[in-house]
Design an enzyme around this catalytic site. Structure first.
Site, mmCIF file in Angstrom:
data_model
loop_
_atom_site.group_PDB
_atom_site.id
_atom_site.type_symbol
_atom_site.label_atom_id
_atom_site.label_comp_id
_atom_site.label_asym_id
_atom_site.label_seq_id
_atom_site.Cartn_x
_atom_site.Cartn_y
_atom_site.Cartn_z
ATOM 1 N N TYR A 190 0.813 -1.214 0.000
ATOM 2 C CA TYR A 190 0.000 0.000 0.000
ATOM 3 C C TYR A 190 0.850 1.270 0.000
ATOM 4 O O TYR A 190 0.389 2.327 -0.434
ATOM 5 C CB TYR A 190 -0.926 0.019 1.223
ATOM 6 C CG TYR A 190 -1.992 -1.039 1.223
ATOM 7 C CD1 TYR A 190 -2.330 -1.735 0.072
ATOM 8 C CD2 TYR A 190 -2.673 -1.353 2.393
ATOM 9 C CE1 TYR A 190 -3.309 -2.710 0.078
ATOM 10 C CE2 TYR A 190 -3.657 -2.328 2.415
ATOM 11 C CZ TYR A 190 -3.963 -3.009 1.249
ATOM 12 O OH TYR A 190 -4.935 -3.969 1.270
ATOM 13 N N LYS A 240 3.960 -15.351 2.901
ATOM 14 C CA LYS A 240 3.976 -16.152 1.665
ATOM 15 C C LYS A 240 5.428 -16.395 1.283
ATOM 16 O O LYS A 240 5.881 -16.108 0.177
ATOM 17 C CB LYS A 240 3.210 -15.420 0.557
ATOM 18 C CG LYS A 240 2.874 -16.287 -0.661
ATOM 19 C CD LYS A 240 1.962 -17.455 -0.351
ATOM 20 C CE LYS A 240 1.631 -18.209 -1.656
ATOM 21 N NZ LYS A 240 0.957 -19.498 -1.381
ATOM 22 N N ASP A 273 -2.555 -18.174 2.120
ATOM 23 C CA ASP A 273 -3.691 -18.870 1.524
ATOM 24 C C ASP A 273 -4.221 -19.952 2.468
ATOM 25 O O ASP A 273 -5.437 -20.136 2.613
ATOM 26 C CB ASP A 273 -3.334 -19.449 0.153
ATOM 27 C CG ASP A 273 -1.976 -20.131 0.124
ATOM 28 O OD1 ASP A 273 -1.244 -20.084 1.129
ATOM 29 O OD2 ASP A 273 -1.639 -20.714 -0.924
ATOM 30 N N ASP A 297 -5.051 -6.896 6.032
ATOM 31 C CA ASP A 297 -6.276 -6.256 5.561
ATOM 32 C C ASP A 297 -7.332 -7.308 5.236
ATOM 33 O O ASP A 297 -8.503 -7.204 5.625
ATOM 34 C CB ASP A 297 -5.950 -5.423 4.325
ATOM 35 C CG ASP A 297 -7.084 -4.489 3.926
ATOM 36 O OD1 ASP A 297 -8.111 -4.444 4.636
ATOM 37 O OD2 ASP A 297 -6.954 -3.807 2.902
ATOM 38 N N ASP A 301 -10.546 -8.806 8.083
ATOM 39 C CA ASP A 301 -11.952 -8.742 7.673
ATOM 40 C C ASP A 301 -12.585 -10.132 7.713
ATOM 41 O O ASP A 301 -13.741 -10.291 8.129
ATOM 42 C CB ASP A 301 -12.074 -8.163 6.263
ATOM 43 C CG ASP A 301 -12.169 -6.644 6.267
ATOM 44 O OD1 ASP A 301 -12.100 -6.050 7.361
ATOM 45 O OD2 ASP A 301 -12.302 -6.057 5.181
#
Length: 419
Positions: A190, A240, A273, A297, A301
């Site tokens: 970001y 990852k 994942d 992020d 959620d």
């Protein structure tokens, strides 16, 4: 007492006495001790005192409504507990674009930095979706985090027994879930540069830069280690690392920090994942999760929906010094703005986090949390947490705020736990 609602110009003073136990913000400074104690890891924005300056950012959509409901609850709390909150509003988001031409004006930043803490409602709406990126509400949020140094976001996802059936998952999957997601906020894709959209060989190419420095990873790892040490002592770092170099550095640095500074914390690692799948398959395996900005992020959620509604979830964004920002996890819900349908409980619970992490008032924070649970025990529900045939009473935002305030007035103060 007369309450005013004026942007940046008028402050509302809630009066009331003072209690003493303390809670300390998670460790964010370098430490060579192997097992930091709560007192040694103190980093509150301010020391406990009898009067606090709080910036309110009502924002957009349902923001002003849930802000008003929260103000009423805080007034009752202050009157009962004997301290003051001087509440002063400022602009952020779409309303700031409309009024000042900037999603987070310098005047708002200056006011936030001069405050003891900041309580934010929500931003955004369809009205500004077509604006250039520098004039979108979300840009103001990113600017606030960067300028205030808010690098750590704490998002609890705790399933309340009163709302188990509001979750879309089976009762046996979500019952007893209590997860804390620690998300890095000011690095990653970001904020990484270079970024942009260019023309290459006759076609548009968009690119962003996923980047972390060692020091950025170290400080968020210390926050996560400190949080985990005060909970169940289990920390899962999500990355990852099998395909991303930046994630390999992330994993290496997290291991170094936890092994050195938090040897009693049980550290595990999970690819993002798999973590996304495991949060749905068996969320009770997690206690504290730490991850970078973009992974956090998404996962925070996802974790929030374990409880059944974003309208129930608070969050805290903190830095190494200065005020933190406390806000509900939900959006601005412009489709129901002004209709008295919003759920103010997440903002009220965010105010509880503010009391605990920034204002050194854990007992008052516990009282707010107890009041919310008491209201749910009464069978009162806003539309987002009302289930067909549950026998509960459907009420609006204003009524929910009044109900919580009434419980704050009537409940007995208890000593708080640290996390």
């Amino acid at each position: 007492m007369k309450l005013s609602f004026a942007l940046a110009l008028t402050s509302t003073i809630f009066s009331a006495s003072a209690f003493s136990p303390s809670f300390h913000r998670p460790l964010t400074s370098t430490s060579s001790s192997s097992s930091p104690s709560p007192s040694s890891s103190a980093l509150n924005a301010v020391s406990r005192k009898d009067s606090y300056d709080i910036t309110l950012l009502p924002g957009d959509g349902i923001g002003p409504e849930i802000t008003e409901a929260t103000k009423a609850v805080l007034k009752t709390l202050c009157d009962k507990c004997g301290f003051e909150m001087n509440l002063k509003e400022a602009l952020i988001g779409g309303c700031a674009i409309d009024e000042a031409g900037d999603p987070f004006p310098q005047s708002s930043l200056d006011q936030c930095l001069a405050s003891d803490s900041v309580l934010l409602a929500c931003i955004g709406g369809y009205k500004w979706d077509g604006n250039p990126r520098e004039l979108r509400p979300e840009t103001g949020l990113l600017k606030m985090r960067k300028e205030m140094g808010l690098f750590a976001n704490l998002r609890p996802a705790k399933v309340l027994p009163q709302l188990i059936d509001a979750s879309t998952l089976k009762r046996e999957v979500v019952e007893g879930v209590d997860v804390m997601v620690v998300r890095e906020l000011t690095g990653d894709v970001y904020f990484g540069t270079p970024k942009g959209i260019d023309e290459v060989d006759g076609q548009r190419v968009g690119y962003n830069n996923m980047i972390y420095s060692e020091s950025e990873i170290e400080r968020i790892a210390r926050v996560a280690g400190d949080v985990a040490s005060k909970r169940d002592g289990r920390l899962c770092s999500v990355d990852k690392a099998n395909v991303l170099d930046v994630s390999q550095l992330w994993r290496d640095v997290v291991i170094e920090v936890i092994e050195k500074d938090f040897p009693d914390v049980e550290l595990s690692h999970m690819y993002v994942d798999n973590a996304a799948m495991q949060l749905i398959r068996w969320p009770k395996q997690f206690d504290t999760i730490v991850c970078g900005n973009i992974f956090g992020d998404i996962l925070s959620d996802e974790a929030s929906m374990l409880v059944g509604s974003l309208g129930m979830l608070p969050s805290a964004s903190i830095g190494e010094s200065g005020p933190g920002v406390f806000e509900p996890c939900h959006g601005s819900a412009p489709d129901i703005a002004g209709e008295n349908k919003a759920n103010p409980l997440a903002m009220i619970l965010s105010a509880a986090m503010m009391l605990r992490y920034d204002l050194d008032r854990p007992d008052e924070a516990q009282l707010l949390e107890d009041a919310v649970e008491a209201v749910l025990d009464q069978g009162l529900r806003t539309a987002d947490i009302k289930q067909e045939g549950d026998g509960c009473e459907l009420i609006g935002c204003v009524e929910m705020g009044k109900a919580v305030a009434a419980q704050v007035e009537s409940l007995e103060m208890k000593s708080a736990v640290t996390v």
